[in-house]
Design a protein around this motif. Structure first.
Motif, PDB file in Angstrom:
ATOM      1  N   VAL A  39      -5.895 -12.897  -1.430  1.00  0.00           N
ATOM      2  CA  VAL A  39      -5.819 -12.555  -2.851  1.00  0.00           C
ATOM      3  C   VAL A  39      -6.959 -11.604  -3.217  1.00  0.00           C
ATOM      4  O   VAL A  39      -6.763 -10.638  -3.960  1.00  0.00           O
ATOM      5  N   ARG A  40      -8.127 -11.886  -2.701  1.00  0.00           N
ATOM      6  CA  ARG A  40      -9.281 -11.021  -2.990  1.00  0.00           C
ATOM      7  C   ARG A  40      -9.019  -9.598  -2.486  1.00  0.00           C
ATOM      8  O   ARG A  40      -9.278  -8.622  -3.203  1.00  0.00           O
ATOM      9  N   LYS A  41      -8.496  -9.478  -1.282  1.00  0.00           N
ATOM     10  CA  LYS A  41      -8.215  -8.155  -0.724  1.00  0.00           C
ATOM     11  C   LYS A  41      -7.143  -7.434  -1.554  1.00  0.00           C
ATOM     12  O   LYS A  41      -7.279  -6.253  -1.871  1.00  0.00           O
ATOM     13  N   LEU A  42      -6.097  -8.156  -1.917  1.00  0.00           N
ATOM     14  CA  LEU A  42      -5.038  -7.572  -2.744  1.00  0.00           C
ATOM     15  C   LEU A  42      -5.592  -7.077  -4.072  1.00  0.00           C
ATOM     16  O   LEU A  42      -5.225  -6.008  -4.561  1.00  0.00           O
ATOM     17  N   ILE A  63       7.048   1.453  -9.277  1.00  0.00           N
ATOM     18  CA  ILE A  63       7.595   0.150  -8.889  1.00  0.00           C
ATOM     19  C   ILE A  63       6.539  -0.921  -9.150  1.00  0.00           C
ATOM     20  O   ILE A  63       5.414  -0.839  -8.655  1.00  0.00           O
ATOM     21  N   MET A  64       6.888  -1.931  -9.935  1.00  0.00           N
ATOM     22  CA  MET A  64       5.985  -3.072 -10.142  1.00  0.00           C
ATOM     23  C   MET A  64       5.894  -3.862  -8.842  1.00  0.00           C
ATOM     24  O   MET A  64       6.879  -3.982  -8.108  1.00  0.00           O
ATOM     25  N   ARG A  65       4.698  -4.442  -8.592  1.00  0.00           N
ATOM     26  CA  ARG A  65       4.469  -5.093  -7.297  1.00  0.00           C
ATOM     27  C   ARG A  65       3.946  -6.522  -7.480  1.00  0.00           C
ATOM     28  O   ARG A  65       2.969  -6.739  -8.192  1.00  0.00           O
ATOM     29  N   GLU A  83      -8.017  -3.931  -3.816  1.00  0.00           N
ATOM     30  CA  GLU A  83      -7.319  -2.688  -3.527  1.00  0.00           C
ATOM     31  C   GLU A  83      -6.206  -2.392  -4.527  1.00  0.00           C
ATOM     32  O   GLU A  83      -5.460  -1.421  -4.363  1.00  0.00           O
ATOM     33  N   ASN A  84      -6.068  -3.251  -5.562  1.00  0.00           N
ATOM     34  CA  ASN A  84      -5.055  -3.058  -6.604  1.00  0.00           C
ATOM     35  C   ASN A  84      -3.646  -2.925  -6.026  1.00  0.00           C
ATOM     36  O   ASN A  84      -2.830  -2.143  -6.518  1.00  0.00           O
ATOM     37  N   LEU A  85      -3.360  -3.699  -4.993  1.00  0.00           N
ATOM     38  CA  LEU A  85      -2.057  -3.575  -4.343  1.00  0.00           C
ATOM     39  C   LEU A  85      -0.952  -4.302  -5.092  1.00  0.00           C
ATOM     40  O   LEU A  85       0.216  -3.935  -4.972  1.00  0.00           O
ATOM     41  N   ALA A  86      -1.292  -5.351  -5.821  1.00  0.00           N
ATOM     42  CA  ALA A  86      -0.271  -6.109  -6.550  1.00  0.00           C
ATOM     43  C   ALA A  86      -0.739  -6.370  -7.971  1.00  0.00           C
ATOM     44  O   ALA A  86      -1.906  -6.675  -8.197  1.00  0.00           O
ATOM     45  N   ASP A 143       0.833  -1.200   0.000  1.00  0.00           N
ATOM     46  CA  ASP A 143       0.000   0.000   0.000  1.00  0.00           C
ATOM     47  C   ASP A 143       0.871   1.256   0.000  1.00  0.00           C
ATOM     48  O   ASP A 143       0.616   2.208  -0.755  1.00  0.00           O
ATOM     49  N   TYR A 144       1.904   1.269   0.830  1.00  0.00           N
ATOM     50  CA  TYR A 144       2.789   2.432   0.901  1.00  0.00           C
ATOM     51  C   TYR A 144       3.521   2.628  -0.427  1.00  0.00           C
ATOM     52  O   TYR A 144       3.610   3.742  -0.945  1.00  0.00           O
ATOM     53  N   VAL A 145       4.038   1.531  -0.970  1.00  0.00           N
ATOM     54  CA  VAL A 145       4.781   1.619  -2.232  1.00  0.00           C
ATOM     55  C   VAL A 145       3.870   2.061  -3.369  1.00  0.00           C
ATOM     56  O   VAL A 145       4.258   2.873  -4.215  1.00  0.00           O
ATOM     57  N   LYS A 146       2.650   1.535  -3.404  1.00  0.00           N
ATOM     58  CA  LYS A 146       1.703   1.931  -4.456  1.00  0.00           C
ATOM     59  C   LYS A 146       1.439   3.433  -4.415  1.00  0.00           C
ATOM     60  O   LYS A 146       1.395   4.098  -5.457  1.00  0.00           O
ATOM     61  N   LYS A 147       1.287   3.992  -3.223  1.00  0.00           N
ATOM     62  CA  LYS A 147       0.951   5.406  -3.088  1.00  0.00           C
ATOM     63  C   LYS A 147       2.146   6.318  -3.333  1.00  0.00           C
ATOM     64  O   LYS A 147       2.014   7.383  -3.941  1.00  0.00           O
ATOM     65  N   HIS A 148       3.324   5.903  -2.866  1.00  0.00           N
ATOM     66  CA  HIS A 148       4.482   6.803  -2.895  1.00  0.00           C
ATOM     67  C   HIS A 148       5.493   6.479  -3.999  1.00  0.00           C
ATOM     68  O   HIS A 148       6.294   7.349  -4.362  1.00  0.00           O
ATOM     69  N   TYR A 149       5.453   5.248  -4.510  1.00  0.00           N
ATOM     70  CA  TYR A 149       6.383   4.836  -5.574  1.00  0.00           C
ATOM     71  C   TYR A 149       5.603   4.050  -6.636  1.00  0.00           C
ATOM     72  O   TYR A 149       5.841   2.865  -6.860  1.00  0.00           O
TER      73      TYR A 149
END
Length: 395
Positions: free
Chosen positions: A88-91, A74-76, A94-97, A65-71
């Motif tokens: 997996v559903r939560k990820l 960066i591929m996740r 929230e488009n985290l990965a 979440d931090y990397v998505k917002k600030h960087y």
């Protein structure tokens, strides 16, 4: 040299990863905690983050979440246990990965897929793409309603509250109802609450993105409406091919890949007055629209669409479906099944609309273990079509 950062609190996993990635292709960094990983990211450039989810102190959700917002560049990748589908559903919601890798993984597949992602990242950030982006008058951005929706999902907001948010936006609400009442969802409803339940939150987000892009960029609704109708038809066909031909439901997080596969065309159409002529020329001459785009812009609408979907943090499969739906057997593709199905759906949607510049790659039928006649019989039975088949010389 590009940098890949691996994070896992288990020393055994870290040792295994070091054994897998023992080459000089990229620089590999290994950390045992989210805190250490974040400190490294703040001090060093990182191109790809591959992290475990369940860790003490700072877990993978917090790190991603931090990397998505600030960087955001960066591929996740998320490493998750196969026995935790809710993670997996939560990820995904929230488009985290952009990609999920399940433990235990196959070492060869893991390395191959990470290399493919790195190569895709390179392909998305070419000099030609940067020139194209600088030349564009405007790029669509994610709408406020989307950002609010993602925040509500991350907070596990009740469906009633999500429905109330959508009801505040008349344009979005009308599209949600139209999609929910279409044949491939199989239910009729005038309730936004029920529509959200029928569609699912992943599809809901993709529909909001697609609708906002079409709505934001259009001054001339004629051809834009054609593009919208084509995209919605492709999405219906993707679902139908999965359910009626492959005999399984489409994976939930990929259910709107067809809706967004041509988003690059919308952006080009908005930014270039002559783009309508390019589309007409492709139809009249039989020369691929991609060839015209490559000469005039240096990149294709697939390239541009993939760049945007990646920029917005959508699943990697969506990026691949945009980039490769015209060449579904490309060796760089990870989500081959989905891209192959989108390819067929796009082909048959063009057949239905009598578009002449697109043909099917016959290898796709073999890859999917489908008979061409079977697919077309399904279309005739389900959609009451008479297939306008073009000569297919692709082998």
């Amino acid at each position: 040299m590009k940098v890949i950062l691996f994070v896992d609190d288990e020393n055994l996993i870290i040792r295994n990863l070091k054994n897998i990635f023992d080459d000089n292709m990229y620089e590999y960094v290994f950390k045992n905690s989210g805190v250490d990983a974040l400190e490294y990211i703040k001090a060093h450039p990182v191109d790809l983050l591959c992290t475990d989810i369940i860790m003490p102190d700072m877990d993978g959700f917090q790190l991603l979440d931090y990397v998505k917002k600030h960087y955001p560049k960066i591929m996740r990748i998320a490493l998750t246990d196969i026995g935790h589908p809710n993670l997996v559903r939560k990820l995904s919601l929230e488009n985290l990965a952009q990609l999920h890798v399940f433990k235990p993984w196959n070492d060869t597949d893991l390395k191959a897929n990470i290399i493919k992602i790195m190569k895709m990242q390179t392909a998305l950030h070419t000099e030609e793409m940067m020139k194209m982006l600088q030349a564009l008058d405007s790029l669509p951005t994610l709408p406020d309603i989307y950002e609010t929706l993602v925040e509500m999902v991350s907070m596990d907001a009740p469906v009633d509250d999500i429905a109330a948010l959508i009801e505040e936006d008349q344009s979005t609400a009308s599209v949600i109802l139209r999609v929910a009442n279409s044949a491939y969802y199989g239910r009729k409803t005038g309730s936004i609450h029920q529509a959200v339940m029928n569609i699912g939150l992943n599809n809901l987000k993709s529909i909001i993105i697609a609708n906002s892009v079409f709505e934001e960029l259009t001054d001339d609704m004629g051809m834009l409406m054609d593009m919208w109708q084509h995209s919605t038809l492709v999405n219906k066909l993707v679902t139908a091919i999965y359910s009626e031909c492959l005999k399984k439901p489409i994976p939930g997080i990929f259910a709107s890949a067809g809706l967004l596969h041509d988003i690059g065309k919308v952006v080009l159409y908005h930014n270039y007055e002559d783009y309508r002529n390019i589309i007409d020329l492709a139809s009249e001459t039989g020369i691929s629209i991609n060839e015209y785009e490559k000469v005039l812009f240096g990149v294709t609408h697939q390239d541009l669409g993939a760049y945007l979907l990646n920029l917005w943090g959508l699943p990697f499969a969506y990026v691949e479906s945009s980039m490769h739906h015209d060449k579904p057997m490309d060796h760089r593709i990870i989500n081959k099944e989905l891209v192959a199905v989108v390819h067929l759906a796009n082909y048959y949607a063009n057949c239905y609309r009598r578009e002449e510049e697109y043909s099917a790659d016959l290898k796709v039928y073999t890859f999917l273990k489908l008979e061409k006649d079977h697919v077309e019989k399904m279309l005739c039975d389900e959609f009451k079509w008479r297939i306008h088949d073009k000569a297919n010389n692709n082998s």
